[in-house]
Design a protein around this motif. Structure first.
Motif, PDB file in Angstrom:
ATOM      1  N   GLU A 103       1.822   5.905   4.663  1.00  0.00           N
ATOM      2  CA  GLU A 103       2.786   5.678   3.583  1.00  0.00           C
ATOM      3  C   GLU A 103       4.195   5.665   4.173  1.00  0.00           C
ATOM      4  OE1 GLU A 103       0.114   7.614  -0.024  1.00  0.00           O
ATOM      5  OE2 GLU A 103       1.945   8.656   0.604  1.00  0.00           O
ATOM      6  N   PHE A 104       4.855   4.522   4.071  1.00  0.00           N
ATOM      7  CA  PHE A 104       6.114   4.329   4.798  1.00  0.00           C
ATOM      8  C   PHE A 104       7.200   5.312   4.396  1.00  0.00           C
ATOM      9  CE2 PHE A 104      10.213   2.422   5.760  1.00  0.00           C
ATOM     10  CZ  PHE A 104      10.033   2.086   7.099  1.00  0.00           C
ATOM     11  N   ASP A 105       7.263   5.696   3.120  1.00  0.00           N
ATOM     12  CA  ASP A 105       8.334   6.618   2.719  1.00  0.00           C
ATOM     13  C   ASP A 105       8.146   8.010   3.326  1.00  0.00           C
ATOM     14  OD1 ASP A 105       6.073   6.817   1.035  1.00  0.00           O
ATOM     15  OD2 ASP A 105       7.234   7.789  -0.545  1.00  0.00           O
ATOM     16  N   ARG A 106       6.934   8.333   3.763  1.00  0.00           N
ATOM     17  CA  ARG A 106       6.711   9.593   4.473  1.00  0.00           C
ATOM     18  C   ARG A 106       7.111   9.466   5.948  1.00  0.00           C
ATOM     19  NH1 ARG A 106       2.619  13.211   1.972  1.00  0.00           N
ATOM     20  NH2 ARG A 106       1.923  12.284   0.003  1.00  0.00           N
ATOM     21  N   LYS A 141       8.612  -4.191  -0.125  1.00  0.00           N
ATOM     22  CA  LYS A 141       7.193  -3.956   0.117  1.00  0.00           C
ATOM     23  C   LYS A 141       6.731  -2.695  -0.604  1.00  0.00           C
ATOM     24  CE  LYS A 141       5.913  -2.248   4.139  1.00  0.00           C
ATOM     25  NZ  LYS A 141       5.414  -0.908   3.772  1.00  0.00           N
ATOM     26  N   GLY A 142       5.431  -2.527  -0.742  1.00  0.00           N
ATOM     27  CA  GLY A 142       4.907  -1.274  -1.238  1.00  0.00           C
ATOM     28  C   GLY A 142       4.926  -0.251  -0.127  1.00  0.00           C
ATOM     29  N   LEU A 170       5.077  -5.197  -7.492  1.00  0.00           N
ATOM     30  CA  LEU A 170       4.453  -4.237  -6.583  1.00  0.00           C
ATOM     31  C   LEU A 170       4.037  -2.956  -7.301  1.00  0.00           C
ATOM     32  CD1 LEU A 170       6.710  -4.835  -3.483  1.00  0.00           C
ATOM     33  CD2 LEU A 170       4.206  -4.927  -3.458  1.00  0.00           C
ATOM     34  N   LEU A 171       4.810  -2.541  -8.277  1.00  0.00           N
ATOM     35  CA  LEU A 171       4.425  -1.361  -9.057  1.00  0.00           C
ATOM     36  C   LEU A 171       3.109  -1.605  -9.789  1.00  0.00           C
ATOM     37  CD1 LEU A 171       7.875  -0.204 -10.499  1.00  0.00           C
ATOM     38  CD2 LEU A 171       6.444   1.032  -8.858  1.00  0.00           C
ATOM     39  N   ASN A 172       2.864  -2.876 -10.127  1.00  0.00           N
ATOM     40  CA  ASN A 172       1.616  -3.229 -10.797  1.00  0.00           C
ATOM     41  C   ASN A 172       0.424  -3.253  -9.836  1.00  0.00           C
ATOM     42  OD1 ASN A 172       3.002  -3.529 -13.205  1.00  0.00           O
ATOM     43  ND2 ASN A 172       3.230  -5.738 -12.993  1.00  0.00           N
ATOM     44  N   LEU A 173       0.725  -3.240  -8.532  1.00  0.00           N
ATOM     45  CA  LEU A 173      -0.321  -3.263  -7.508  1.00  0.00           C
ATOM     46  C   LEU A 173      -0.429  -1.870  -6.891  1.00  0.00           C
ATOM     47  CD1 LEU A 173       0.640  -6.671  -5.835  1.00  0.00           C
ATOM     48  CD2 LEU A 173      -1.294  -6.257  -7.382  1.00  0.00           C
ATOM     49  N   GLU A 174      -1.176  -1.015  -7.544  1.00  0.00           N
ATOM     50  CA  GLU A 174      -1.268   0.387  -7.148  1.00  0.00           C
ATOM     51  C   GLU A 174      -1.749   0.560  -5.713  1.00  0.00           C
ATOM     52  OE1 GLU A 174      -1.350   4.553  -7.112  1.00  0.00           O
ATOM     53  OE2 GLU A 174      -0.309   3.163  -8.457  1.00  0.00           O
ATOM     54  N   ASN A 175      -2.675  -0.284  -5.275  1.00  0.00           N
ATOM     55  CA  ASN A 175      -3.214  -0.129  -3.919  1.00  0.00           C
ATOM     56  C   ASN A 175      -2.172  -0.417  -2.837  1.00  0.00           C
ATOM     57  OD1 ASN A 175      -3.254  -2.886  -4.668  1.00  0.00           O
ATOM     58  ND2 ASN A 175      -4.739  -3.348  -3.064  1.00  0.00           N
ATOM     59  N   ARG A 176      -1.159  -1.216  -3.156  1.00  0.00           N
ATOM     60  CA  ARG A 176      -0.101  -1.509  -2.182  1.00  0.00           C
ATOM     61  C   ARG A 176       1.084  -0.557  -2.291  1.00  0.00           C
ATOM     62  NH1 ARG A 176      -0.785  -6.539   0.342  1.00  0.00           N
ATOM     63  NH2 ARG A 176      -2.465  -7.758  -0.571  1.00  0.00           N
ATOM     64  N   SER A 177       1.412  -0.154  -3.512  1.00  0.00           N
ATOM     65  CA  SER A 177       2.647   0.620  -3.704  1.00  0.00           C
ATOM     66  C   SER A 177       2.457   2.111  -3.961  1.00  0.00           C
ATOM     67  CB  SER A 177       3.431   0.037  -4.879  1.00  0.00           C
ATOM     68  OG  SER A 177       2.747   0.283  -6.104  1.00  0.00           O
ATOM     69  N   ARG A 178       1.350   2.480  -4.588  1.00  0.00           N
ATOM     70  CA  ARG A 178       1.137   3.875  -4.996  1.00  0.00           C
ATOM     71  C   ARG A 178       2.343   4.399  -5.777  1.00  0.00           C
ATOM     72  NH1 ARG A 178      -2.032   6.131   0.458  1.00  0.00           N
ATOM     73  NH2 ARG A 178      -3.795   4.696   0.220  1.00  0.00           N
ATOM     74  N   GLY A 179       2.966   3.479  -6.524  1.00  0.00           N
ATOM     75  CA  GLY A 179       4.094   3.854  -7.368  1.00  0.00           C
ATOM     76  C   GLY A 179       5.435   3.925  -6.655  1.00  0.00           C
ATOM     77  N   ARG A 180       5.461   3.517  -5.368  1.00  0.00           N
ATOM     78  CA  ARG A 180       6.721   3.574  -4.615  1.00  0.00           C
ATOM     79  C   ARG A 180       6.968   2.260  -3.901  1.00  0.00           C
ATOM     80  NH1 ARG A 180       3.128   7.522  -2.974  1.00  0.00           N
ATOM     81  NH2 ARG A 180       3.982   7.817  -0.882  1.00  0.00           N
ATOM     82  N   GLU A 270       6.860  -1.048  11.191  1.00  0.00           N
ATOM     83  CA  GLU A 270       6.220  -0.075  10.314  1.00  0.00           C
ATOM     84  C   GLU A 270       5.172   0.702  11.090  1.00  0.00           C
ATOM     85  OE1 GLU A 270       4.491  -2.038   6.989  1.00  0.00           O
ATOM     86  OE2 GLU A 270       3.295  -3.414   8.170  1.00  0.00           O
ATOM     87  N   THR A 271       4.539   1.664  10.407  1.00  0.00           N
ATOM     88  CA  THR A 271       3.528   2.500  11.027  1.00  0.00           C
ATOM     89  C   THR A 271       2.256   2.470  10.194  1.00  0.00           C
ATOM     90  OG1 THR A 271       4.134   4.519   9.834  1.00  0.00           O
ATOM     91  CG2 THR A 271       5.366   4.021  11.848  1.00  0.00           C
ATOM     92  N   GLY A 272       1.160   2.959  10.777  1.00  0.00           N
ATOM     93  CA  GLY A 272      -0.097   2.994  10.037  1.00  0.00           C
ATOM     94  C   GLY A 272      -1.100   3.895  10.742  1.00  0.00           C
ATOM     95  N   ASP A 273      -2.215   4.125  10.073  1.00  0.00           N
ATOM     96  CA  ASP A 273      -3.333   4.853  10.667  1.00  0.00           C
ATOM     97  C   ASP A 273      -4.251   3.823  11.307  1.00  0.00           C
ATOM     98  OD1 ASP A 273      -5.758   6.184  11.184  1.00  0.00           O
ATOM     99  OD2 ASP A 273      -5.458   7.573   9.524  1.00  0.00           O
ATOM    100  N   PRO A 274      -4.453   3.871  12.638  1.00  0.00           N
ATOM    101  CA  PRO A 274      -5.267   2.864  13.322  1.00  0.00           C
ATOM    102  C   PRO A 274      -6.687   2.736  12.783  1.00  0.00           C
ATOM    103  CG  PRO A 274      -4.045   4.172  14.917  1.00  0.00           C
ATOM    104  CD  PRO A 274      -3.886   4.847  13.584  1.00  0.00           C
ATOM    105  N   GLN A 275      -7.187   3.782  12.123  1.00  0.00           N
ATOM    106  CA  GLN A 275      -8.532   3.707  11.565  1.00  0.00           C
ATOM    107  C   GLN A 275      -8.651   2.605  10.509  1.00  0.00           C
ATOM    108  OE1 GLN A 275     -10.361   8.066  11.405  1.00  0.00           O
ATOM    109  NE2 GLN A 275      -8.303   8.050  10.549  1.00  0.00           N
TER     110      GLN A 275
END
Length: 301
Positions: A103-106, A141-142, A170-180, A270-275
């Protein structure tokens, strides 16, 4: 004891870039001797993590595990992680570590000055403040994913009204944004190609890092590109920046995307979990040989 893999590879899932990646990575893991157990993509049928991992035997001693799949919800990651741990299988990232990179904001507060200035939007009323502070245009972006597959216009706001529209989508796309929603100062990457939808394919590289060691690095986009090859000095800069970001994140296993601006400066995209990250053009055999070494080193073999 070999590395244990939880894979969501399935012939029942419609073909996509992600499904192809997951299948390819799973086959390489099997080829190199990892123990692979297949798990469902969600809890729709199996209902619980206990049921999803029911067929996996409890390990005699703590065993490292890697999950190969689609980006899970925070709740699903925690449930699978805990059930795996109950069976003496420890995934490379804890639930908190997973969220830090996914999650990018984290991640953003930890990688300040390495990446373009960004702000988080949770309500459309915040858009005016974001424009006042960051200016226009903005990349939107989300917190988990962008909509770059839909082209430049789906990601870039040139006016306040456009920022509000893209944020609402993006707010309507929960899987991409999670509300942020993440609004970022727009930067221009070096590029010579664009997608049919008009998204520029910037000079960008994906780097997988485990415990401050690069275990995989490759050009981000599919296909050949005149800008793809890195000189020795350029590769050193990409690796140095990725390791700097990974150190700040303090997460064992991270994917760091590094891009080059038109002025040739390198930044973190950006960053991510390689899994759950696409492998881009990272050589799979090389990557998984390194993952197997993780297992042996952590287990003292």
């Amino acid at each position: 004891m070999s590395m244990l893999v939880l894979s969501e590879a399935s012939d029942r899932i419609p073909p996509s870039a992600s499904s192809r990646d997951i299948k390819a990575v799973t086959e390489i893991a099997k080829l190199l001797g990892c123990r692979v157990y297949y798990i469902p993509q969600d809890f729709t049928i199996c209902e619980t993590a206990e049921n999803a991992l029911f067929h996996i035997p409890k390990q005699e001693r703590e065993t490292l595990g890697v999950w190969i799949g689609y980006i899970p919800t925070p709740e699903r990651y925690t449930a699978i992680y805990n059930e795996a741990l109950r069976k003496n299988i420890r995934l490379l990232n804890t639930p908190e570590e997973h969220l830090t990179v996914q999650e990018f904001d984290r991640a953003y507060p930890k990688i300040l000055n390495l990446t373009p200035e960004s702000m988080t939007i949770t309500d459309l009323a915040q858009c005016q403040e974001v424009v006042s502070k960051l200016g226009l245009p903005l990349f939107v972006k989300g917190t988990v994913q962008s909509r770059k597959a839909r082209g430049w216009k789906a990601c870039v706001a040139n006016t306040l009204a456009e920022l509000e529209i893209l944020s609402q989508q993006l707010l309507n796309l929960e899987n991409r944004s999670r509300g942020r929603i993440i609004a970022r100062k727009l930067v221009k990457l070096r590029h010579v190609r664009s997608t049919p939808e008009g998204f520029p394919l910037g000079r960008e590289y994906r780097v997988f890092v485990y415990q401050q060691k690069v275990i995989g690095c490759g050009y981000y986009w599919e296909g050949e590109d005149p800008l793809k090859k890195l000189s020795t000095s350029e590769e050193s800069k990409v690796i140095e920046l990725a390791l700097n970001a990974a150190k700040r994140l303090e997460v064992p296993y991270s994917a760091i995307d590094i891009g080059q601006l038109e002025d040739e400066k390198w930044i973190v995209i950006e960053t991510g979990d390689p899994q759950f990250s696409g492998v881009s053009q990272i050589p799979l055999l090389q990557l998984w040989n390194e993952i197997i070494k993780i297992d042996k080193n952590d287990c003292g073999i």
